[in-house]
Motif scaffolding. Structure first.
Motif, PDB file in Angstrom:
ATOM      1  N   THR A  94       0.829  -1.206   0.000  1.00  0.00           N
ATOM      2  CA  THR A  94       0.000   0.000   0.000  1.00  0.00           C
ATOM      3  C   THR A  94       0.862   1.254   0.000  1.00  0.00           C
ATOM      4  O   THR A  94       0.556   2.227  -0.690  1.00  0.00           O
ATOM      5  CB  THR A  94      -0.924  -0.006   1.235  1.00  0.00           C
ATOM      6  OG1 THR A  94      -1.656  -1.224   1.244  1.00  0.00           O
ATOM      7  CG2 THR A  94      -1.884   1.155   1.209  1.00  0.00           C
ATOM      8  N   GLN A  95       1.947   1.230   0.754  1.00  0.00           N
ATOM      9  CA  GLN A  95       2.836   2.398   0.816  1.00  0.00           C
ATOM     10  C   GLN A  95       3.454   2.676  -0.561  1.00  0.00           C
ATOM     11  O   GLN A  95       3.580   3.832  -0.965  1.00  0.00           O
ATOM     12  CB  GLN A  95       3.934   2.167   1.843  1.00  0.00           C
ATOM     13  CG  GLN A  95       4.838   3.358   2.029  1.00  0.00           C
ATOM     14  CD  GLN A  95       5.907   3.101   3.072  1.00  0.00           C
ATOM     15  OE1 GLN A  95       6.035   1.991   3.568  1.00  0.00           O
ATOM     16  NE2 GLN A  95       6.676   4.114   3.406  1.00  0.00           N
ATOM     17  N   ASP A  96       3.803   1.616  -1.282  1.00  0.00           N
ATOM     18  CA  ASP A  96       4.341   1.797  -2.635  1.00  0.00           C
ATOM     19  C   ASP A  96       3.297   2.403  -3.561  1.00  0.00           C
ATOM     20  O   ASP A  96       3.606   3.271  -4.379  1.00  0.00           O
ATOM     21  CB  ASP A  96       4.804   0.458  -3.200  1.00  0.00           C
ATOM     22  CG  ASP A  96       5.926  -0.161  -2.381  1.00  0.00           C
ATOM     23  OD1 ASP A  96       6.665   0.600  -1.734  1.00  0.00           O
ATOM     24  OD2 ASP A  96       6.041  -1.402  -2.400  1.00  0.00           O
TER      25      ASP A  96
END
Length: 153
Positions: A94-96
């Motif tokens: 998700t962070q990517d």
């Protein structure tokens, strides 16, 4: 990940033959397109199934055993060794995914600056070289399974 499936190898050979043949002989575009698309789709679908198996192993799923016994012979604690041998693959987190708009904005701003400070021909040359290198990398990755199969072991 060399494929031993003869139909996959045939589809890679068909892709290469059509690419070379279209440069030398006039091939009807409908026949060329139909055969080329069929060969590309077959090879891509087969390779995506292989990728799916690798991703399942990376998630920690155990491969199906041929004998049907779930490691009945493995009572000595060899599970830790098998986990170490499992290949590690990167997955999209998700962070990517949240970084994509930032990276896209930075890329567009860089392109704006390039057109602002350089002339149009220089920017087009840089972009052409970039796409040439990326295309070369994509072709290398596409034909790597065939070359691994044909090469020495």
């Amino acid at each position: 990940m060399a494929s031993k499936n003869p139909l996959v190898l045939l589809s890679f050979a068909t892709i290469a033959a059509l690419w070379v043949g279209a440069q030398l002989v006039d091939i009807h575009y409908v026949a060329n397109l139909m055969v080329l698309v069929t060969a590309i789709l077959y090879a891509a679908c087969h390779l995506s199934l292989t990728l799916r198996e690798e991703q399942a192993l990376a998630r920690g799923e155990k491969p199906p055993t041929e004998s049907g016994d779930d490691n009945a012979d493995n009572k000595d604690g060899d599970d830790e060794e098998e986990e170490d041998e499992r290949p590690q693959y990167e997955t999209l987190k998700t962070q990517d995914a949240m970084q994509f708009p930032l990276i896209g904005s930075a890329s567009l701003f860089g392109l704006y600056c390039a057109f602002k400070f350089f002339d149009k021909d220089t920017v087009n040359l840089i972009i052409s070289v970039y796409f040439c290198l990326v295309g070369l990398a994509a072709l290398t990755a596409s034909f790597a399974p065939v070359l691994e199969t044909l090469g020495p072991k």
